[in-house]
Design a protein around this motif. Structure first.
Motif, PDB file in Angstrom:
ATOM      1  N   ILE A 188       0.836  -1.202   0.000  1.00  0.00           N
ATOM      2  CA  ILE A 188       0.000   0.000   0.000  1.00  0.00           C
ATOM      3  C   ILE A 188       0.874   1.257   0.000  1.00  0.00           C
ATOM      4  N   ALA A 189       1.946   1.235   0.798  1.00  0.00           N
ATOM      5  CA  ALA A 189       2.839   2.389   0.875  1.00  0.00           C
ATOM      6  C   ALA A 189       3.517   2.649  -0.472  1.00  0.00           C
ATOM      7  N   ILE A 190       4.055   1.603  -1.077  1.00  0.00           N
ATOM      8  CA  ILE A 190       4.755   1.767  -2.358  1.00  0.00           C
ATOM      9  C   ILE A 190       3.781   2.182  -3.458  1.00  0.00           C
ATOM     10  N   GLY A 191       2.689   1.412  -3.599  1.00  0.00           N
ATOM     11  CA  GLY A 191       1.720   1.691  -4.669  1.00  0.00           C
ATOM     12  C   GLY A 191       1.042   3.035  -4.512  1.00  0.00           C
ATOM     13  N   GLY A 192       0.624   3.346  -3.272  1.00  0.00           N
ATOM     14  CA  GLY A 192      -0.062   4.614  -3.034  1.00  0.00           C
ATOM     15  C   GLY A 192       0.834   5.806  -3.304  1.00  0.00           C
ATOM     16  N   ALA A 193       2.070   5.751  -2.814  1.00  0.00           N
ATOM     17  CA  ALA A 193       3.000   6.867  -3.014  1.00  0.00           C
ATOM     18  C   ALA A 193       3.320   7.057  -4.491  1.00  0.00           C
ATOM     19  N   PHE A 194       3.516   5.944  -5.196  1.00  0.00           N
ATOM     20  CA  PHE A 194       3.874   6.053  -6.623  1.00  0.00           C
ATOM     21  C   PHE A 194       2.705   6.606  -7.435  1.00  0.00           C
ATOM     22  N   ILE A 195       1.509   6.099  -7.187  1.00  0.00           N
ATOM     23  CA  ILE A 195       0.336   6.581  -7.944  1.00  0.00           C
ATOM     24  C   ILE A 195       0.093   8.062  -7.660  1.00  0.00           C
ATOM     25  N   ALA A 196       0.169   8.460  -6.378  1.00  0.00           N
ATOM     26  CA  ALA A 196      -0.033   9.865  -6.037  1.00  0.00           C
ATOM     27  C   ALA A 196       1.020  10.748  -6.694  1.00  0.00           C
ATOM     28  N   SER A 197       2.257  10.254  -6.743  1.00  0.00           N
ATOM     29  CA  SER A 197       3.340  11.027  -7.364  1.00  0.00           C
ATOM     30  C   SER A 197       3.123  11.143  -8.867  1.00  0.00           C
ATOM     31  N   CYS A 198       2.638  10.079  -9.484  1.00  0.00           N
ATOM     32  CA  CYS A 198       2.364  10.119 -10.930  1.00  0.00           C
ATOM     33  C   CYS A 198       1.255  11.135 -11.232  1.00  0.00           C
ATOM     34  N   VAL A 199       0.199  11.148 -10.405  1.00  0.00           N
ATOM     35  CA  VAL A 199      -0.901  12.088 -10.594  1.00  0.00           C
ATOM     36  C   VAL A 199      -0.397  13.519 -10.455  1.00  0.00           C
ATOM     37  N   ALA A 200       0.456  13.748  -9.409  1.00  0.00           N
ATOM     38  CA  ALA A 200       0.997  15.095  -9.198  1.00  0.00           C
ATOM     39  C   ALA A 200       1.881  15.523 -10.364  1.00  0.00           C
ATOM     40  N   THR A 201       2.641  14.573 -10.910  1.00  0.00           N
ATOM     41  CA  THR A 201       3.520  14.894 -12.030  1.00  0.00           C
ATOM     42  C   THR A 201       2.709  15.239 -13.276  1.00  0.00           C
ATOM     43  N   ILE A 202       1.676  14.456 -13.551  1.00  0.00           N
ATOM     44  CA  ILE A 202       0.845  14.690 -14.744  1.00  0.00           C
ATOM     45  C   ILE A 202       0.078  16.006 -14.617  1.00  0.00           C
ATOM     46  N   GLN A 203      -0.445  16.289 -13.434  1.00  0.00           N
ATOM     47  CA  GLN A 203      -1.239  17.505 -13.236  1.00  0.00           C
ATOM     48  C   GLN A 203      -0.371  18.744 -13.026  1.00  0.00           C
ATOM     49  N   GLY A 204       0.894  18.522 -12.683  1.00  0.00           N
ATOM     50  CA  GLY A 204       1.803  19.653 -12.510  1.00  0.00           C
ATOM     51  C   GLY A 204       1.665  20.354 -11.191  1.00  0.00           C
ATOM     52  N   ASN A 205       0.973  19.759 -10.212  1.00  0.00           N
ATOM     53  CA  ASN A 205       0.892  20.369  -8.884  1.00  0.00           C
ATOM     54  C   ASN A 205       0.893  19.266  -7.817  1.00  0.00           C
ATOM     55  N   GLY A 206       1.122  19.670  -6.574  1.00  0.00           N
ATOM     56  CA  GLY A 206       1.196  18.687  -5.489  1.00  0.00           C
ATOM     57  C   GLY A 206       2.632  18.192  -5.282  1.00  0.00           C
ATOM     58  N   GLU A 207       2.778  17.286  -4.296  1.00  0.00           N
ATOM     59  CA  GLU A 207       4.097  16.753  -3.967  1.00  0.00           C
ATOM     60  C   GLU A 207       4.330  15.385  -4.629  1.00  0.00           C
ATOM     61  N   VAL A 208       5.623  15.085  -4.880  1.00  0.00           N
ATOM     62  CA  VAL A 208       5.985  13.765  -5.413  1.00  0.00           C
ATOM     63  C   VAL A 208       6.877  13.052  -4.397  1.00  0.00           C
ATOM     64  N   TYR A 209       6.804  11.701  -4.399  1.00  0.00           N
ATOM     65  CA  TYR A 209       7.540  10.898  -3.413  1.00  0.00           C
ATOM     66  C   TYR A 209       8.359   9.807  -4.094  1.00  0.00           C
ATOM     67  N   PHE A 210       8.850  10.108  -5.311  1.00  0.00           N
ATOM     68  CA  PHE A 210       9.601   9.085  -6.047  1.00  0.00           C
ATOM     69  C   PHE A 210      10.848   8.638  -5.279  1.00  0.00           C
ATOM     70  N   GLU A 211      11.533   9.605  -4.613  1.00  0.00           N
ATOM     71  CA  GLU A 211      12.756   9.255  -3.882  1.00  0.00           C
ATOM     72  C   GLU A 211      12.427   8.361  -2.680  1.00  0.00           C
ATOM     73  N   SER A 212      11.297   8.634  -2.009  1.00  0.00           N
ATOM     74  CA  SER A 212      10.917   7.814  -0.852  1.00  0.00           C
ATOM     75  C   SER A 212      10.533   6.400  -1.284  1.00  0.00           C
ATOM     76  N   VAL A 213       9.795   6.293  -2.393  1.00  0.00           N
ATOM     77  CA  VAL A 213       9.402   4.983  -2.917  1.00  0.00           C
ATOM     78  C   VAL A 213      10.635   4.160  -3.278  1.00  0.00           C
ATOM     79  N   SER A 214      11.568   4.792  -4.021  1.00  0.00           N
ATOM     80  CA  SER A 214      12.771   4.071  -4.463  1.00  0.00           C
ATOM     81  C   SER A 214      13.625   3.660  -3.274  1.00  0.00           C
ATOM     82  N   MET A 215      13.817   4.598  -2.327  1.00  0.00           N
ATOM     83  CA  MET A 215      14.677   4.302  -1.182  1.00  0.00           C
ATOM     84  C   MET A 215      14.038   3.248  -0.269  1.00  0.00           C
ATOM     85  N   PHE A 216      12.740   3.370  -0.061  1.00  0.00           N
ATOM     86  CA  PHE A 216      12.036   2.390   0.766  1.00  0.00           C
ATOM     87  C   PHE A 216      12.175   0.984   0.175  1.00  0.00           C
TER      88      PHE A 216
END
Length: 796
Positions: A251-279
């Motif tokens: 849930i942590a990996i999938g949720g963070a990645f999906i939320a980060s993808c949405v933020a990247t596509i929409q151009g606003n909000g926070e991304v957590y790609f580094e946290s997902v990769s490091m985790f």
């Protein structure tokens, strides 16, 4: 007392064995260490003693050079399984026993490199293996193995079985996932650090979004490939209606990645790609160390099959031919020369020798074998040549049975492990609930921070350490049991061993060796001792009674017996040279005599010829060598002791008095023994020693049952614990290992709970960043694994 310069053992032979090293005569404990150290010095490799960080292995088991024959490894049909040929150069991987530090690897390399014909030598001290390339026209593989043995290391070709091939393939795939996650983490963190430090504040928003897309590209393989094992584990758990720690991880990996993808596509909000990769990277790193620990702990049992030789000497029509061991068939006769390893389970048909069964039992003292005795694949013939008929091959051999028992033992979880597994499931449900509540609360307090705080909660409190706390410790403890020749057959043995406060011993076969031998003989003229023993052996021929087995070595085919009659519980009679011979109790041999008063320390049988008393023969059942030491240590640990024996003779009382055991029960039936156990259990936790077959009801009734599992009886034993060797002191060792394993498990569980209790409030209150949570969770898991590995360093 001084210590051996080579192996650091105490020197009890004075200055009988010495080696001159750097101009000084250094003491050696035995001729084996002296020979090895001299070979090292003669090769000009004195630097080994300057740079080593661990003492060398004791070399008492070294057999003379002429006995160590490696010629079998030169056969083409044998080499095809492990030698890679390229032109004139052959290459193979050797498994080397005895490597303790990097200096050992240096010593082996410098011993072999100058030898003509050897092209390349690479020794890995961690895996205890060497990669060797040589010119087969110049030097043979057997000569290379001989050179290694001269400096104190035993080498053999390393063969990978199918299970290991699969394990290696899985490890390569796992390393690929780990490497990909590590590479992506480094790339994504470069951009993330710049973002965290405010580097992009003055740049256009397009540059920030560009780097977010780059981060997404690097993080996608990590989420979609590297993290796959967590998804599959979570799905299996959910489909079975349970929760495990991989559910929250997924849930942590999938949720963070999906939320980060949405933020990247929409151009606003926070991304957590580094946290997902490091985790993902740190979680995989923890799993990798766990996997390595398990392999390291279980290597001794998986290597048992490799101790079986590749070749055998087949004896057929008076001719001896060397063949690959896998070509042997049931009832083939094999010749086992001194110093050779027995290629298959067999029964001796000719010869008498000593066999070193250390690979099965952990005991170095050789055991004498003669005609009709069983010998086992992987054991070493020490003294004289033997001829043996093959009785079992492949998975039917004793070594295969031991491996199956070890696998069963490693899969049996102790009660505390089952409790930890249940706690981990409940803990996962609690964490998911807390994460949900955290997200809801933070949505009201600070909506922009709600997601990363919830992510930190899921990551930081992942119960990996809790799940690893018991299995790693149990695996390591089981590995030590294997080295000691102890097999656990049932779940809960580790807990039971720590709770035992009373031990009940059977006498025959437990406190004593269970093999009757002949003591003093009183003989009437005109017979000699040799004649009496030969006549008794002839009369007893064909009987399976323990008394008959004691006379077997004295059999002489010049004495022919007819009209043999067995009188159960009394003796045997027969006709030899027209004379009636009787062997047995005095009242049977001479009916007019009554049985003498009970002997206090031994039993006697009598022989008459034509109703005249000829001999009185003392029968002894020797006490095991380490019984007194075992009893003393158990008493010192405040463990109560009893003897429960079916023997009604005075020998039971005599033995108990000799060993200092006050609670003695003789002449008991199996039901009587069970009643005794039940009485003791009203106030105590009782361990019972028995043979595992006749005492089955008693063993089943005790809190912990222990069997002396020598020979093929191991397959029939129903005991919780089996001591493969003949040494009772292994039971004390088992208690010691179990107590240390339990302490390690308690430490692991305490740490796992303490970490989660401390980190949870910090994560919920937003004081832990996701990448810090990933590091903390992984370090927690590594601490648990490292703590468990301490068990492997126990010295017994």
């Amino acid at each position: 007392m001084t210590s051996c310069f080579h192996c650091n053992e105490l020197v009890v032979t004075g200055d009988q064995f010495t080696t001159t090293i750097n101009g000084h005569a250094q003491p050696m404990c035995c001729p084996g260490c002296q020979a090895v150290s001299q070979a090292i010095i003669d090769a000009g490799l004195t630097s080994y003693y300057q740079f080593r960080s661990e003492p060398g292995n004791r070399q008492t088991a070294l057999v003379p050079e002429q006995l160590t024959q490696y010629s079998a490894y030169d056969l083409p049909e044998v080499q095809q399984d492990f030698v890679h040929k390229q032109g004139n150069v052959d290459t193979t991987s050797l498994s080397i026993d005895g490597i303790t530090c990097a200096a050992c690897a240096w010593l082996i390399e410098h011993k072999l490199k100058p030898v003509q014909g050897i092209d390349k030598v690479l020794v890995n001290s961690t895996t205890q293996r060497a990669l060797v390339s040589w010119n087969n026209d110049t030097i043979k593989l057997s000569e290379i193995l001989q050179l290694i043995s001269q400096i104190g290391y035993q080498a053999a070709p390393y063969q990978v079985d199918e299970q290991e091939k699969q394990s290696k393939a899985d490890s390569r795939k796992f390393l690929l996932r780990l490497g990909l996650a590590g590479f992506a983490t480094m790339q994504v963190m470069m951009f993330a650090l710049a973002l965290y430090t405010g580097y992009f504040t003055e740049l256009d928003i397009e540059f920030r979004d560009y780097f977010r897309w780059v981060s997404l590209i690097f993080a996608a393989p990590v989420v979609l490939y590297s993290a796959q094992p967590f998804y599959f584990s979570a799905m299996r758990s959910l489909l079975s209606g349970k929760l495990n720690m991989d559910v929250s991880v997924s849930i942590a990996i999938g949720g963070a990645f999906i939320a980060s993808c949405v933020a990247t596509i929409q151009g606003n909000g926070e991304v957590y790609f580094e946290s997902v990769s490091m985790f993902t990277f740190f979680l995989l790193l923890g799993r990798y160390f766990e996997q390595t620990a398990r392999q390291k702990a279980s290597v001794s049992s998986s290597n048992l099959h490799k101790l079986i030789p590749l070749t055998a000497h087949l004896l057929k029509d008076g001719q001896v031919t060397e063949i690959a061991a896998k070509q042997l068939r049931i009832n083939d006769i094999i010749l086992v020369k001194p110093g050779e390893v027995i290629a298959a389970d067999a029964v001796v048909v000719s010869g008498k020798s000593s066999i070193n069964e250390a690979m099965l039992t952990g005991e170095q003292m050789p055991i004498t074998k003669q005609i009709h005795d069983n010998v086992y694949a992987g054991t070493i013939n020490v003294e004289q040549p033997l001829q043996a008929k093959v009785t079992a091959l492949g998975q039917d051999q004793l070594v295969a049975e031991i491996i199956r028992l070890q696998e069963l033992a490693s899969n049996n979880k102790p009660t505390i492990a089952l409790v930890a597994d249940r706690l981990a499931r409940y803990f996962s449900a609690i964490i998911l609930s807390i994460a949900l509540v955290t997200y809801i609360v933070w949505s009201f307090i600070s909506p922009e921070d709600a997601f990363w705080v919830t992510l930190s909660v899921l990551v930081a409190t992942c119960p990996c350490a809790l799940a690893l706390a018991t299995p790693t410790a149990v695996t390591c403890a089981t590995a030590i049991f294997t080295k000691l020749g102890i097999i656990t057959r049932k779940a809960g043995v580790f807990e039971k061993l720590t709770q035992i406060d009373h031990v009940v011993f059977d006498k025959t076969g437990t406190l004593t060796c269970g093999h009757l031998t002949i003591g003093d003989i009183n003989i009437e003229q005109p017979y000699s001792q040799q004649q009496v023993l030969a006549i008794a052996a002839a009369i007893e021929q064909g009987s399976l009674h323990p008394i008959a087995q004691a006379f077997k070595p004295f059999f002489d085919n010049r004495y022919v017996v007819t009209d043999i009659q067995h009188h159960v519980g009394q003796g045997i009679e027969g006709i030899i040279d027209r004379q009636k011979v009787k062997v047995g109790k005095l009242s049977f041999v001479l009916p007019e005599h009554s049985e003498p008063s009970r002997q206090h320390h031994s039993q006697h049988i009598y022989m008459s010829i034509d109703n005249k008393l000829v001999a009185q023969i003392e029968m002894l059942d020797q006490v095991r060598l380490d019984v007194k030491d075992t009893i003393a240590k158990l008493s010192g640990a405040n463990i109560g002791l009893s003897i429960a024996s079916g023997d009604s003779s005075g020998h039971v009382e005599y033995l108990a008095q000799k060993l200092g055991i006050k609670d003695v029960h003789s002449g008991l039936s199996p039901q009587g023994k069970l009643s005794l156990i039940n009485r003791l259990q009203q106030a105590k936790k009782v361990a019972m020693f028995g043979d595992g077959i006749n005492d089955a009801p008693v063993l089943a009734g005790a809190n912990l049952s222990v069997a002396m599992g020598s020979g093929s009886a191991i397959a029939k034993n129903s005991a919780d614990l089996i001591l493969l060797g003949d040494h009772l002191s292994r039971f004390n060792d088992a208690i010691s290992v179990a107590k240390q394993a339990q302490n390690i498990i308690h430490q692991n569980l305490l740490w796992a709970f303490a970490y989660n209790v401390i980190i949870l409030p910090l994560a919920v209150t937003g004081h832990v960043a996701p990448y810090i949570a990933a590091i903390g969770m992984s370090v927690s898991s590594l601490i648990v694994v490292s703590n468990s590995l301490r068990l492997l360093r126990i010295k017994l």
